[in-house]
Design a protein around this motif. Structure first.
Motif, PDB file in Angstrom:
ATOM      1  N   GLU A 268      -0.549  10.559   4.498  1.00 37.82           N
ATOM      2  CA  GLU A 268       0.832  10.296   4.087  1.00 37.82           C
ATOM      3  C   GLU A 268       1.073  10.660   2.620  1.00 37.82           C
ATOM      4  O   GLU A 268       2.141  11.170   2.274  1.00 37.82           O
ATOM      5  N   VAL A 269       0.040  10.443   1.792  1.00 39.45           N
ATOM      6  CA  VAL A 269       0.181  10.767   0.375  1.00 39.45           C
ATOM      7  C   VAL A 269       0.555  12.238   0.195  1.00 39.45           C
ATOM      8  O   VAL A 269       1.440  12.578  -0.594  1.00 39.45           O
TER       9      VAL A 269
ATOM     10  N   TYR B 184       2.573  -0.919 -11.619  1.00 36.45           N
ATOM     11  CA  TYR B 184       3.038  -1.870 -10.611  1.00 36.45           C
ATOM     12  C   TYR B 184       2.597  -3.281 -10.963  1.00 36.45           C
ATOM     13  O   TYR B 184       1.465  -3.499 -11.401  1.00 36.45           O
TER      14      TYR B 184
ATOM     15  N   MET C  74       0.844  -1.203   0.000  1.00 35.60           N
ATOM     16  CA  MET C  74       0.000   0.000   0.000  1.00 35.60           C
ATOM     17  C   MET C  74       0.877   1.252   0.000  1.00 35.60           C
ATOM     18  O   MET C  74       0.617   2.195  -0.748  1.00 35.60           O
TER      19      MET C  74
ATOM     20  N   ARG D 264      11.485   5.512   2.657  1.00 39.41           N
ATOM     21  CA  ARG D 264      10.320   5.783   3.489  1.00 39.41           C
ATOM     22  C   ARG D 264       9.576   4.486   3.811  1.00 39.41           C
ATOM     23  O   ARG D 264       9.154   4.261   4.935  1.00 39.41           O
TER      24      ARG D 264
ATOM     25  N   TYR E  86      -5.244   3.797  -5.056  1.00 43.90           N
ATOM     26  CA  TYR E  86      -5.590   2.386  -4.903  1.00 43.90           C
ATOM     27  C   TYR E  86      -6.373   2.153  -3.611  1.00 43.90           C
ATOM     28  O   TYR E  86      -5.984   2.643  -2.552  1.00 43.90           O
TER      29      TYR E  86
ATOM     30  N   MET F 139      -1.008   1.470 -12.277  1.00 48.85           N
ATOM     31  CA  MET F 139      -0.134   2.255 -11.415  1.00 48.85           C
ATOM     32  C   MET F 139       1.330   1.950 -11.736  1.00 48.85           C
ATOM     33  O   MET F 139       2.228   2.326 -11.015  1.00 48.85           O
TER      34      MET F 139
ATOM     35  N   ILE G  42       4.224  12.670   1.181  1.00 50.47           N
ATOM     36  CA  ILE G  42       5.168  12.094   0.220  1.00 50.47           C
ATOM     37  C   ILE G  42       5.322  13.011  -0.988  1.00 50.47           C
ATOM     38  O   ILE G  42       6.428  13.276  -1.446  1.00 50.47           O
ATOM     39  N   HIS G  43       4.197  13.518  -1.469  1.00 47.01           N
ATOM     40  CA  HIS G  43       4.250  14.297  -2.703  1.00 47.01           C
ATOM     41  C   HIS G  43       4.288  15.802  -2.433  1.00 47.01           C
ATOM     42  O   HIS G  43       4.260  16.585  -3.372  1.00 47.01           O
TER      43      HIS G  43
ATOM     44  N   ALA H  27       6.373   6.639  -9.180  1.00 49.97           N
ATOM     45  CA  ALA H  27       6.062   6.984  -7.795  1.00 49.97           C
ATOM     46  C   ALA H  27       5.356   8.321  -7.713  1.00 49.97           C
ATOM     47  O   ALA H  27       4.493   8.532  -6.872  1.00 49.97           O
TER      48      ALA H  27
ATOM     49  N   LEU I  87       3.861   1.556  -1.109  1.00 45.49           N
ATOM     50  CA  LEU I  87       4.466   1.655  -2.435  1.00 45.49           C
ATOM     51  C   LEU I  87       3.472   2.282  -3.412  1.00 45.49           C
ATOM     52  O   LEU I  87       3.823   3.141  -4.215  1.00 45.49           O
ATOM     53  N   LEU I  88       2.204   1.874  -3.299  1.00 45.12           N
ATOM     54  CA  LEU I  88       1.183   2.384  -4.222  1.00 45.12           C
ATOM     55  C   LEU I  88       0.732   3.792  -3.852  1.00 45.12           C
ATOM     56  O   LEU I  88      -0.052   4.394  -4.563  1.00 45.12           O
ATOM     57  N   LYS I  89       1.182   4.288  -2.701  1.00 43.57           N
ATOM     58  CA  LYS I  89       0.945   5.702  -2.394  1.00 43.57           C
ATOM     59  C   LYS I  89       2.061   6.552  -2.977  1.00 43.57           C
ATOM     60  O   LYS I  89       2.043   7.760  -2.856  1.00 43.57           O
ATOM     61  N   GLY I  90       3.055   5.900  -3.544  1.00 38.91           N
ATOM     62  CA  GLY I  90       4.164   6.624  -4.138  1.00 38.91           C
ATOM     63  C   GLY I  90       5.315   6.844  -3.185  1.00 38.91           C
ATOM     64  O   GLY I  90       6.184   7.672  -3.443  1.00 38.91           O
ATOM     65  N   ALA I  91       5.340   6.149  -2.062  1.00 40.98           N
ATOM     66  CA  ALA I  91       6.411   6.340  -1.087  1.00 40.98           C
ATOM     67  C   ALA I  91       7.737   5.855  -1.653  1.00 40.98           C
ATOM     68  O   ALA I  91       7.786   4.897  -2.419  1.00 40.98           O
ATOM     69  N   SER I  92       8.799   6.547  -1.249  1.00 40.57           N
ATOM     70  CA  SER I  92      10.128   6.137  -1.702  1.00 40.57           C
ATOM     71  C   SER I  92      10.538   4.889  -0.932  1.00 40.57           C
ATOM     72  O   SER I  92       9.960   4.555   0.096  1.00 40.57           O
TER      73      SER I  92
ATOM     74  N   MET J  57      -8.009   7.550   2.155  1.00 42.34           N
ATOM     75  CA  MET J  57      -6.564   7.541   1.932  1.00 42.34           C
ATOM     76  C   MET J  57      -6.271   7.637   0.435  1.00 42.34           C
ATOM     77  O   MET J  57      -5.305   8.270   0.016  1.00 42.34           O
TER      78      MET J  57
ATOM     79  N   LEU K 227      -3.643  -3.217 -11.332  1.00 42.21           N
ATOM     80  CA  LEU K 227      -2.402  -2.720 -10.728  1.00 42.21           C
ATOM     81  C   LEU K 227      -1.422  -2.183 -11.777  1.00 42.21           C
ATOM     82  O   LEU K 227      -0.642  -1.275 -11.476  1.00 42.21           O
TER      83      LEU K 227
ATOM     84  N   ARG L  88       1.651   7.751  -8.525  1.00 43.96           N
ATOM     85  CA  ARG L  88       0.913   6.967  -7.531  1.00 43.96           C
ATOM     86  C   ARG L  88       0.441   7.845  -6.384  1.00 43.96           C
ATOM     87  O   ARG L  88       1.219   8.571  -5.783  1.00 43.96           O
ATOM     88  N   GLY L  89      -0.826   7.754  -6.104  1.00 41.98           N
ATOM     89  CA  GLY L  89      -1.378   8.524  -4.996  1.00 41.98           C
ATOM     90  C   GLY L  89      -1.859   9.895  -5.421  1.00 41.98           C
ATOM     91  O   GLY L  89      -2.736  10.468  -4.796  1.00 41.98           O
TER      92      GLY L  89
END
Lengths: 316, 551
Positions: free
Chosen positions: B116-117, B58, A219, A229, B95, B56, B120-121, B86, A221-226, B168, B53, B89-90
Motif C-alpha cells: 500500500e505504501v 505524529y 498504521m 484513503r 514504522y 514521523m 499511496i506514494h 504524509a 496513517l503512519l504509511k502516509g495514507a490520506s 510493510m 512516533l 511517512r512510509g
C-alpha cells in the motif's frame, strides 16, 4: 471455505423462514382473540341469530382455530391470500395497489435518506469533536426526540396551510406530471427521511469512530495514507457489518411503520390499509398485512446478515 | 559523522481527561547517525514510544509537540504541514508496530497492505511492488514467500505477521525504521527468528533504526547505542557495550540488576513428608463440547501429572498456547477437568470449583495475569480486600478493617490506599492488591498465572521479592506460571516444561542448566542474554528449530 459460507447463509435463511412461520402463527391467534365477532359486525345489530350462524358457517368461522390457521397458511403458500370479510374482494387485489404505493414511498425515501445519512454519519465521525460534528449530533438527537407526527404536522402547517406551496393530502389519482409527483411526495418523503436518517447517522458515526481508533488505522496513517484513503479503505470496510444492520432496521421501518405518516398525509399505503382493516375486524386482511411486514423485515435483516458475513474475511 | 536524525529539546504535552495539560516529554535530545540503530529503553510511561512516533511527525490523540525540533534528513518534522508529513511517512521514515496482529487491517489481504505504501506514494508499479515484497519476504525468511501475501492477517501466525509488518515498513525504501516493541508479544523461540531477520535486513540495507523496548537483553542484540529514559527525560546514553558494562545512572543499574541471577535462599526445605500438598494425576482438560469418548473437542491439557510439596514452589513454563494457563484454571476448578484426579492436602477435590467446599476453595487461591481486569473498577480497595474476608472468615466491621490494613501492610502498600479505586493505582500496585486479595483467604497454595508479565522489569522483580518474603512469613506454596524462564528460575524449586498441552520435562533447580528434552533445550537457549554477541553466536540445532521452532 466457500461451502462454509454457503452453509452459514443457508442457516440464516432457514432461521428466517422459521421466524416467519412462528410470527404468522402468533399473528393469526392474536387476531383471533380480538374482541367482537366478525359475522355480528358485518350483519349489524338487527341480524337474527340464524343469519349470524349461517354467515359464520359460510366464512368457516365455526371451525376450530387450528383448522382455520392451516387453511390460511395453505392459502398463503399457494398465493391465495383469501377474501376480505369487509367487502368480499380478494385480498391480493386490495393489497397489490397499496403495496406498490408503499414500496414507492419507501424506495424514494431510501434513495434520498441512505446517501444523505451515510455521508453525514461518516463525515461527523471523521471530524469528530469539531463544530460540524457537534451540530450534526445535536440535530440528529433533536430529530430522534421529536415524534414524527409532530414533524409531519408542523410541515403541513407551514408548507400547506400558511405557504400553500404543497398539497396537504396525497391524492395519488390526481398525479399527471412529474411536477405533481414531486409536490405530492415532497412532504411525506422529507418527514420520513428525517426519522430514518437520524438512526442511521448515529449508528454509522459510532461504527466508524470505533474502527478509526484501531491500530490498523493508525498504521495506515503512519504509511502516509490520506484521510479519505484511511476512511474508505481501512475504516469503512470493517464498519460495514453494523452499518448495514442499521440500514436494514431503518428500511424495515419504512415498510410497516409509517402508519402515522400515511394517516397524516392520507397516503394510500399498506400500513393505513391494515389500520382500516382493524376497524372493520377484517381478519384475513390484518393477518396478510402483518405477514407482509414481517417478511419485509426478515428479508432486510437477512440481507444485512449475509453482507456482514461476506464482508468479513475471517468468516469467508 | 553525518547525522540522519537530530532531536533537539523535544517537549510533548498531553491533555488529560480532566482537560489539564501535562508535559510527558521534557526536553529530550537524541542524535542518530546514518545506518545506526538506537534503542530507546525504559518502563511503560517513560515516553519512549511517544518520542519514536514524533519522528514521523505524529503524536497519539490528546498529545501534541509543544516545542523543539525534529530534524529527519534535514526536514523538521515538527514544522511540516500534515500533507508534507504524509509524504515522508512510509518513504523516509517507516514504522513497525508493537502488535502486528492488531496493526493489519483484517479485511484486506496481506499483500495489499504491504504494497500500500508504494500505491499511496506512487513509488512503483503494482507488479514491481509485488516482486519487491516477495524479495523482502525472502530476506525476512518468511515461509512460502510467493504466496503468503495472498492470505488474510488471521491466517498467519504472530511471528510471521511481525515480520510481514517489517516488510510493510521496508518496501518504501526508508532511511529510518521505528520498531515499537516489535517482539514483546512473541514467544522467545519465535523472537529469535524475528530479531535475526530484522537485524540482517537492516544491516544489509544500511538503514537506521529506532528500537523501542523495555527489554535490555533484546536491545543488546540489535542496537548500536542505548538511550535510557524515565519520566520523559533521558537518564543515560551510550554505546550498547558501555551501558551494559559500566552503567552510570542508578536507574540503569536497577534495570540491569533485574537481570542478575540473585542469591536466593529458599525457605522451602525439602521436608519429605509422606504426602505432597497438591497432587495432580493424569488430568485432561479442554474446550468445546464433550465428544463420544468423554474428552473435550479441543484438548488443551493432555494427561498431565504433577505434585507440589508444602512450602515449595513449582514453575510451569511454555510458549503461548501450550496449555499452561488452562492447567491453572483446571487445578482451580474454573475449567472442570474432563478426566484425572486432583488431590489437595490428602483430599480428592471435585473437578468443578462450584462443587468444592468453601474450605477447599479458601485453601487454594488463584491470581490472574491482568490486575486491570481482575479488580472491580467500581469498588474501592477496602471492599475488594474485604470481600474474601467476609466470605471465608465471616469478618465484619472493625475486625475486617484491621485485617485489610494488615493485608496492605503485607504487600508493602501504605494503608491510605484502601480508600482508592483500582484506576488510581499504578500497574505494580494493582498487582499487589490482586495478590493481597488471594492472601486474604489465608491459603496454603497460590496459583500465580503470569502475574509479572504485564509489568515492567524493575516492578516485576520487586513483586517476585515480595512473593518470596511472604512465603517465608506465611508458609505458602506457589504454582508459578510464566513464559519467562528468568522469572520462574528466580522463585521456583522445581520447573515443569509444557509443550502443546503435554508435560515434556520436569526439572529441579539444579538441572535447569542442563535440560534433556529437545524442546526444553530450545526454549532455554532462546532466552536472550545481556551479552551483545549472544544472538550472533547462538547456534541452535536446525533439527530442533524445525521440530519445535515458533510458527
Amino acid at each position: 471455505m466457500n461451502s462454509e459460507i454457503a452453509s452459514m447463509i443457508g442457516k440464516r435463511l432457514v432461521i428466517a423462514v422459521i421466524t416467519l412461520i412462528i410470527v404468522s402463527f402468533a399473528v393469526f391467534f392474536a387476531t383471533s382473540m380480538l374482541p367482537g365477532d366478525t359475522a355480528t359486525i358485518l350483519l349489524g345489530q338487527a341480524a337474527t341469530p340464524d343469519a349470524v350462524a349461517g354467515l359464520r358457517h359460510a366464512m368457516h368461522l365455526d371451525e376450530p382455530a387450528v383448522l382455520r390457521f392451516l387453511r390460511w397458511i395453505a392459502g398463503l403458500v399457494t398465493g391465495d391470500l383469501g377474501t376480505s370479510y369487509a367487502n368480499n374482494m380478494p385480498i391480493s387485489k386490495l393489497i397489490s395497489a397499496r403495496f406498490v404505493n408503499t414500496m414507492k414511498l419507501a424506495g424514494i425515501t431510501a434513495l434520498i435518506s441512505i446517501p444523505f445519512a451515510l455521508t453525514l454519519g461518516i463525515t461527523s465521525a471523521v471530524l469528530r469533536g469539531t463544530l460540524y460534528d457537534r451540530v450534526v449530533t445535536v440535530l440528529t438527537i433533536g430529530v430522534i426526540s421529536v415524534p414524527e407526527f409532530m414533524v409531519a404536522s408542523t410541515a403541513v402547517l407551514i408548507f400547506a396551510v400558511y405557504l400553500k406551496w404543497l398539497p396537504a393530502i396525497s391524492f395519488v389519482n390526481e398525479v399527471h406530471s412529474l411536477y405533481d409527483l414531486l409536490r405530492m411526495y415532497a412532504m411525506p418523503v422529507v418527514t420520513l427521511t428525517f426519522v430514518v436518517s437520524a438512526q442511521i447517522i448515529r449508528m454509522t458515526r459510532a461504527a466508524v469512530i470505533e474502527t478509526l481508533s484501531t491500530p490498523y488505522v493508525e498504521m495506515a496513517l503512519l504509511k502516509g495514507a490520506s484521510r479519505s484513503r484511511i476512511v474508505l479503505r481501512h475504516a469503512l470496510p470493517n464498519a460495514l457489518g453494523p452499518i448495514v444492520n442499521a440500514l436494514a432496521l431503518s428500511l424495515s421501518y419504512l415498510i410497516g411503520g409509517v402508519i402515522i405518516i400515511e394517516t397524516i398525509f392520507n397516503y394510500p399505503g399498506i400500513a393505513k390499509l391494515m389500520v382500516d382493516a382493524v376497524a372493520t375486524r377484517d381478519l384475513p386482511l390484518i393477518q396478510t398485512c402483518a405477514v407482509i411486514f414481517c417478511a419485509g423485515y426478515l428479508i432486510l435483516i437477512t440481507i444485512a446478515d449475509i453482507i456482514a458475513i461476506i464482508s468479513n474475511p475471517r468468516l469467508r | 559523522m553525518s547525522k540522519l536524525v537530530e532531536i533537539k529539546n523535544l517537549h510533548v504535552e498531553a491533555t488529560t481527561d480532566a482537560g489539564r495539560r501535562i508535559e510527558i516529554i521534557k526536553g529530550v535530545n537524541i542524535d542518530i547517525a546514518k545506518g545506526e540503530i538506537v534503542a530507546l529503553i525504559g518502563e511503560s510511561g517513560s515516553g519512549k514510544t511517544t518520542i519514536a512516533l514524533t519522528l514521523m511527525g505524529y503524536t497519539r490523540p490528546g498529545c501534541r509537540i509543544a516545542d523543539g525540533a525534529l530534524l529527519v534528513d534535514g526536514k523538521d518534522m515538527a514544522g511540516l504541514s500534515e500533507r508534507e508529513r504524509a509524504k515522508v511517512r512510509g518513504t523516509e521514515v517507516a514504522y513497525v508496530p508493537q502488535s502486528a496482529a492488531a496493526a493489519f487491517n483484517p479485511s484486506q489481504t496481506i499483500m495489499d497492505q504491504v504494497i500500500e505504501v508504494t500505491r499511496i506514494h506512487g513509488l512503483m508499479t503494482s507488479d514491481k511492488a509485488r516482486e519487491r515484497a516477495i524479495e523482502l519476504f525472502k530476506a525476512l525468511s518468511l515461509p512460502w514467500p510467493e504466496t503468503i501475501g495472498e492470505r488474510y492477517p488471521h491466517q498467519v501466525s504472530g511471528g510471521q505477521l511481525q515480520r510481514l509488518a517489517a516488510a510493510m515498513a521496508l518496501i518504501g525504501g526508508p532511511k529510518l525504521v521505528i520498531f515499537d516493541e516489535p517482539t514483546t508479544a512473541l514467544d522467545v523461540t519465535t523472537q529469535i527468528d524475528v530479531l535475526r531477520a530484522f537485524k540482517s535486513v537492516m544491516k544489509a540495507g544500511g538503514i537506521a533504526g529506532v528500537y523501542v523496548s523495555h527489554d535490555l537483553a533484546v536491545v543488546a542484540q540489535i542496537a548500536d547505542r542505548i538511550v535510557v529514559l524515565k519520566g520523559g527525560e533521558v537518564q543515560e546514553e551510550g554505546t550498547t557495550e558501555a551501558i551494559l558494562s559500566t552503567p552510570a545512572h542508578p536507574y540503569t543499574q536497577e534495570l540491569l540488576s533485574a537481570f542478575e541471577p540473585k542469591e536466593t535462599q529458599f525457605a522451602g526445605k525439602r521436608t519429605y513428608k509422606a504426602r505432597p500438598l497438591l497432587e495432580i494425576e493424569n488430568v485432561i482438560a479442554g474446550y468445546g463440547p464433550i465428544q463420544a469418548d468423554g474428552l473435550p473437542f479441543m484438548t488443551a491439557v493432555r494427561t498431565v501429572s504433577l505434585s507440589v510439596e508444602k512450602g515449595r514452589n513449582l514453575g510451569i513454563i511454555g510458549e503461548s498456547g501450550c496449555g499452561k494457563s488452562t492447567l491453572a484454571r483446571t487445578i482451580a476448578g474454573i475449567l472442570p477437568a474432563s478426566a484425572g484426579n486432583i488431590i489437595f492436602d490428602g483430599k480428592e477435590l471435585h473437578h468443578d470449583a462450584r462443587r468444592r467446599s468453601r474450605e477447599a476453595l479458601r485453601e487454594m487461591q488463584i491470581v490472574f495475569q491482568y490486575a486491570d481486569t481482575a479488580l472491580n473498577p467500581a469498588k474501592p480497595i477496602e471492599d475488594i480486600l474485604g470481600r474474601p474476608l467476609s466470605f471465608y472468615h465471616g469478618l465484619k466491621g472493625k475486625a475486617r478493617d484491621t485485617r485489610v490494613n494488615e493485608l496492605l501492610d503485607m504487600v508493602r502498600l501504605p494503608k491510605a490506599l484502601r480508600y482508592r479505586h483500582p484506576s488510581e493505582l499504578s500497574g505494580g500496585q494493582k498487582q499487589r492488591i490482586n495478590f493481597a486479595r488471594a492472601l486474604a483467604a489465608n491459603p496454603k497454595l497460590i496459583i500465580c498465572d503470569e502475574i509479572t508479565s504485564a509489568l515492567d522489569t524493575v516492578v516485576a522483580a520487586a513483586i517476585i521479592e515480595l512473593l518470596k518474603e511472604l512465603q517465608r512469613e506465611l508458609d505458602l506454596s506457589y504454582i508459578f506460571i510464566s513464559h519467562d524462564l528468568s522469572v520462574v528460575e528466580a522463585i521456583c524449586d522445581e520447573i515443569m516444561v509444557m509443550y502443546r498441552g503435554e508435560k515434556v520435562e520436569h526439572l529441579t533447580r539444579e538441572d535447569v542448566k542442563s535440560p534433556t528434552h529437545p524442546y526444553s533445550k530450545l526454549l532455554f537457549s532462546s532466552v536472550p542474554k545481556l551479552d551483545p554477541t549472544w544472538l550472533d553466536t547462538l547456534v541452535l540445532e536446525p533439527e530442533l528449530v524445525r521440530q519445535y521452532g515458533g510458527a
